[in-house]
Design a protein around this motif. Structure first.
Motif, mmCIF file in Angstrom:
data_model
loop_
_atom_site.group_PDB
_atom_site.id
_atom_site.type_symbol
_atom_site.label_atom_id
_atom_site.label_comp_id
_atom_site.label_asym_id
_atom_site.label_seq_id
_atom_site.Cartn_x
_atom_site.Cartn_y
_atom_site.Cartn_z
ATOM 1 N N GLU A 1 33.528 41.225 27.446
ATOM 2 C CA GLU A 1 33.896 41.698 28.766
ATOM 3 C C GLU A 1 34.679 40.617 29.512
ATOM 4 O OE1 GLU A 1 30.148 44.760 29.594
ATOM 5 O OE2 GLU A 1 30.475 43.031 30.890
ATOM 6 N N ALA B 1 42.344 39.108 46.346
ATOM 7 C CA ALA B 1 41.510 39.989 47.156
ATOM 8 C C ALA B 1 42.037 40.028 48.580
ATOM 9 C CB ALA B 1 40.072 39.490 47.156
ATOM 10 N N VAL C 1 32.786 40.791 49.033
ATOM 11 C CA VAL C 1 32.319 40.998 47.665
ATOM 12 C C VAL C 1 32.227 39.644 46.982
ATOM 13 C CG1 VAL C 1 32.829 42.080 45.439
ATOM 14 C CG2 VAL C 1 33.412 43.271 47.581
ATOM 15 N N LEU D 1 32.914 39.354 41.033
ATOM 16 C CA LEU D 1 32.956 40.796 40.782
ATOM 17 C C LEU D 1 34.388 41.314 40.833
ATOM 18 C CD1 LEU D 1 29.852 41.871 42.861
ATOM 19 C CD2 LEU D 1 30.009 41.408 40.413
ATOM 20 N N GLU D 2 34.791 41.967 39.766
ATOM 21 C CA GLU D 2 36.174 42.425 39.644
ATOM 22 C C GLU D 2 36.566 43.401 40.737
ATOM 23 O OE1 GLU D 2 35.923 42.518 34.802
ATOM 24 O OE2 GLU D 2 37.506 43.653 35.784
ATOM 25 N N TYR D 3 35.661 44.236 41.160
ATOM 26 C CA TYR D 3 36.030 45.273 42.121
ATOM 27 C C TYR D 3 36.364 44.717 43.500
ATOM 28 C CZ TYR D 3 31.242 45.361 44.113
ATOM 29 O OH TYR D 3 30.061 45.056 44.721
ATOM 30 N N GLY D 4 36.112 43.434 43.723
ATOM 31 C CA GLY D 4 36.492 42.825 44.988
ATOM 32 C C GLY D 4 37.965 42.475 45.076
ATOM 33 N N TYR D 5 38.669 42.577 43.954
ATOM 34 C CA TYR D 5 40.075 42.198 43.893
ATOM 35 C C TYR D 5 40.967 43.436 43.937
ATOM 36 C CZ TYR D 5 38.257 37.627 42.634
ATOM 37 O OH TYR D 5 37.588 36.432 42.650
ATOM 38 N N ASN D 6 42.025 43.339 44.728
ATOM 39 C CA ASN D 6 42.923 44.470 44.931
ATOM 40 C C ASN D 6 44.154 44.423 44.026
ATOM 41 O OD1 ASN D 6 41.792 43.466 47.816
ATOM 42 N ND2 ASN D 6 41.718 45.698 47.649
ATOM 43 N N TRP E 1 46.143 42.581 40.506
ATOM 44 C CA TRP E 1 45.934 41.896 39.234
ATOM 45 C C TRP E 1 47.268 41.630 38.554
ATOM 46 C CZ3 TRP E 1 41.177 40.465 37.164
ATOM 47 C CH2 TRP E 1 40.052 40.929 37.872
#
Length: 128
Positions: A44, A102, A107, A111-116, A118
């Motif tokens: 992962e 981010a 967050v 945690l990946e979901y904190g980033y807008n 990539w």
């Protein structure tokens, strides 16, 4: 549209060094923090490092325990570029490395979901 473009990956021997860069197209006044992640084959994606760009934590950094003392994250606002200096590389550092940004706090940085936003990734391969 924000674009993040990584560069600087490559193949090195155990103990070698590389410096990754991440150029972005947006004024960082809208970024709360930026980070580096990596994903090894069959594993992962994991957080590597973060640098805070605004607020009370501005300038602060944090690292995955596996890279502490070997990797250094930095940021050049004049060049709109994020860096990851990597020294004493090990074969277990082999992975695709991604930068991310981010837009706001709230967050935990790992945690990946904190980033807008990539980047597309740059490959780092360390041979023994």
């Amino acid at each position: 549209q924000v674009q993040l473009v990584e560069a600087g990956g490559g193949s090195v021997e155990d103990g070698g060094s590389l410096r990754l860069s991440c150029a972005y197209s947006k004024d960082t006044s809208n970024f709360a923090y930026m980070g580096w992640f990596r994903q090894a084959p069959g594993k992962e994606r994991e957080a590597v490092s973060v640098i805070y760009l605004s607020g009370a934590l501005s300038g602060g950094t944090d690292y995955n325990d596996a890279v502490k003392g070997r990797f250094t994250i930095s940021h050049d606002s004049a060049k709109n570029t994020l860096y990851l200096q990597m020294i004493r590389l090990k074969p277990e550092d082999t992975a695709m490395y991604y930068c991310a940004a981010a837009a706001r706090f709230g967050v935990f940085w790992r945690l990946e979901y904190g980033y807008n936003y990539w980047g597309q990734g740059t490959q780092v391969t360390v041979s023994s």
